[in-house]
Design a protein around this motif. Structure first.
Motif, PDB file in Angstrom:
ATOM      1  N   GLY A   1      34.725  51.897  28.892  1.00  0.00           N
ATOM      2  CA  GLY A   1      35.615  52.444  27.870  1.00  0.00           C
ATOM      3  C   GLY A   1      34.961  52.555  26.508  1.00  0.00           C
ATOM      4  O   GLY A   1      33.886  52.023  26.241  1.00  0.00           O
ATOM      5  N   PHE A   2      35.669  53.275  25.624  1.00  0.00           N
ATOM      6  CA  PHE A   2      35.125  53.570  24.300  1.00  0.00           C
ATOM      7  C   PHE A   2      35.092  52.336  23.395  1.00  0.00           C
ATOM      8  O   PHE A   2      34.223  52.231  22.532  1.00  0.00           O
ATOM      9  CB  PHE A   2      35.933  54.697  23.647  1.00  0.00           C
TER      10      PHE A   2
ATOM     11  N   GLU B   1      29.836  58.238  28.226  1.00  0.00           N
ATOM     12  CA  GLU B   1      31.177  57.637  28.271  1.00  0.00           C
ATOM     13  C   GLU B   1      32.262  58.713  28.275  1.00  0.00           C
ATOM     14  O   GLU B   1      33.296  58.552  28.930  1.00  0.00           O
ATOM     15  CB  GLU B   1      31.385  56.672  27.103  1.00  0.00           C
ATOM     16  N   ILE B   2      32.035  59.809  27.583  1.00  0.00           N
ATOM     17  CA  ILE B   2      32.983  60.937  27.639  1.00  0.00           C
ATOM     18  C   ILE B   2      33.045  61.480  29.062  1.00  0.00           C
ATOM     19  O   ILE B   2      34.127  61.713  29.617  1.00  0.00           O
ATOM     20  CB  ILE B   2      32.583  62.036  26.634  1.00  0.00           C
TER      21      ILE B   2
ATOM     22  N   ASP C   1      31.590  54.147  36.576  1.00  0.00           N
ATOM     23  CA  ASP C   1      31.633  52.681  36.593  1.00  0.00           C
ATOM     24  C   ASP C   1      31.070  52.109  37.894  1.00  0.00           C
ATOM     25  O   ASP C   1      30.728  50.931  37.960  1.00  0.00           O
ATOM     26  CB  ASP C   1      33.066  52.184  36.384  1.00  0.00           C
TER      27      ASP C   1
ATOM     28  N   ASP D   1      32.307  59.872  31.770  1.00  0.00           N
ATOM     29  CA  ASP D   1      32.942  58.849  32.601  1.00  0.00           C
ATOM     30  C   ASP D   1      34.458  58.911  32.466  1.00  0.00           C
ATOM     31  O   ASP D   1      35.199  58.844  33.457  1.00  0.00           O
ATOM     32  CB  ASP D   1      32.421  57.466  32.194  1.00  0.00           C
ATOM     33  N   SER D   2      34.924  59.060  31.233  1.00  0.00           N
ATOM     34  CA  SER D   2      36.362  59.137  30.985  1.00  0.00           C
ATOM     35  C   SER D   2      36.972  60.365  31.650  1.00  0.00           C
ATOM     36  O   SER D   2      38.026  60.287  32.283  1.00  0.00           O
ATOM     37  CB  SER D   2      36.613  59.163  29.476  1.00  0.00           C
TER      38      SER D   2
ATOM     39  N   ASN E   1      36.584  57.502  35.307  1.00  0.00           N
ATOM     40  CA  ASN E   1      35.727  56.305  35.365  1.00  0.00           C
ATOM     41  C   ASN E   1      34.868  56.234  36.630  1.00  0.00           C
ATOM     42  O   ASN E   1      34.551  55.148  37.114  1.00  0.00           O
ATOM     43  CB  ASN E   1      36.550  55.017  35.216  1.00  0.00           C
TER      44      ASN E   1
END
Length: 195
Positions: A57-58, A22-23, A33, A25-26, A30
């Motif tokens: 998202g987180f 997720e980090i 996704d 991805d951020s 994104n």
């Protein structure tokens, strides 16, 4: 207990991987996704596995982290890591295929919640399939703590994949029955014919 340490390390590693992804991805805007499941598009079948490891998202990830860790640790502790991973593989495929077949057109589904519901179903069912009183008691305890999650299998908010939850739960029940038929590996192999 000999299974506790591998179960703990597995779930620590798994949840850490989800946060690292997720980090990434951020930081990528994104970009990950795109690995979500888009229903009834043949190339999207390849995204059934990665979709279970990615989140929108987180906040989405945080909502899945604690139940995934707690339920996953309990399941791995009671079944052993290999059998647990076999159950998770089946849950992931059943949940993902269910989303692919039934989700709303043009939707994109990501997240570990299908697996969470699957592990919940696995724990609720396993004591009965294995005829194990300790596992029945664990299932009852899990029902008390996490039973309210079961409302998530009903159609509700448009941005929540109730299909992933429902088919994940079904995959967990299926895994409990499927793994019942597999013999447990003994801790120490039998030796015969050796003086």
């Amino acid at each position: 207990m000999s299974r506790a340490k591998p179960a703990l390390f597995l779930m620590l590693g798994w949840t850490a991987l989800l946060w690292v992804l997720e980090i990434a991805d951020s930081l990528s805007g994104n970009a990950l996704d795109t690995f979500g499941i888009r229903p009834r598009e043949l190339p999207e079948l390849a995204d059934i596995i990665p979709a279970a490891f990615l989140h929108f998202g987180f906040g989405h990830l945080a909502a899945n982290t604690v139940p995934l860790f707690v339920l996953g640790f309990l399941a791995a502790l009671r079944t052993g890591v290999r059998r647990f991973l076999a159950a998770v593989a089946l849950i992931t495929v059943v949940s993902g295929l269910g989303v692919w077949l039934t989700a709303s057109p043009h939707s994109n589904t990501l997240g570990a919640s299908g697996v969470v519901f699957g592990i919940l179903g696995f724990l609720l069912t396993r004591g009965f399939t294995d005829r194990s009183l300790p596992d029945v008691l664990i299932g009852l305890g899990v029902a008390v703590l996490y039973g309210s999650l079961l409302w998530g299998v009903l159609p509700g908010a448009g941005d929540v994949s109730w299909q992933g939850h429902l088919f994940g739960l079904a995959g967990g029940v299926l895994a409990a029955f499927a793994l019942r038929a597999l013999p447990h590996r003994s801790a120490r192999p039998a030796v015969s014919g050796v003086p």
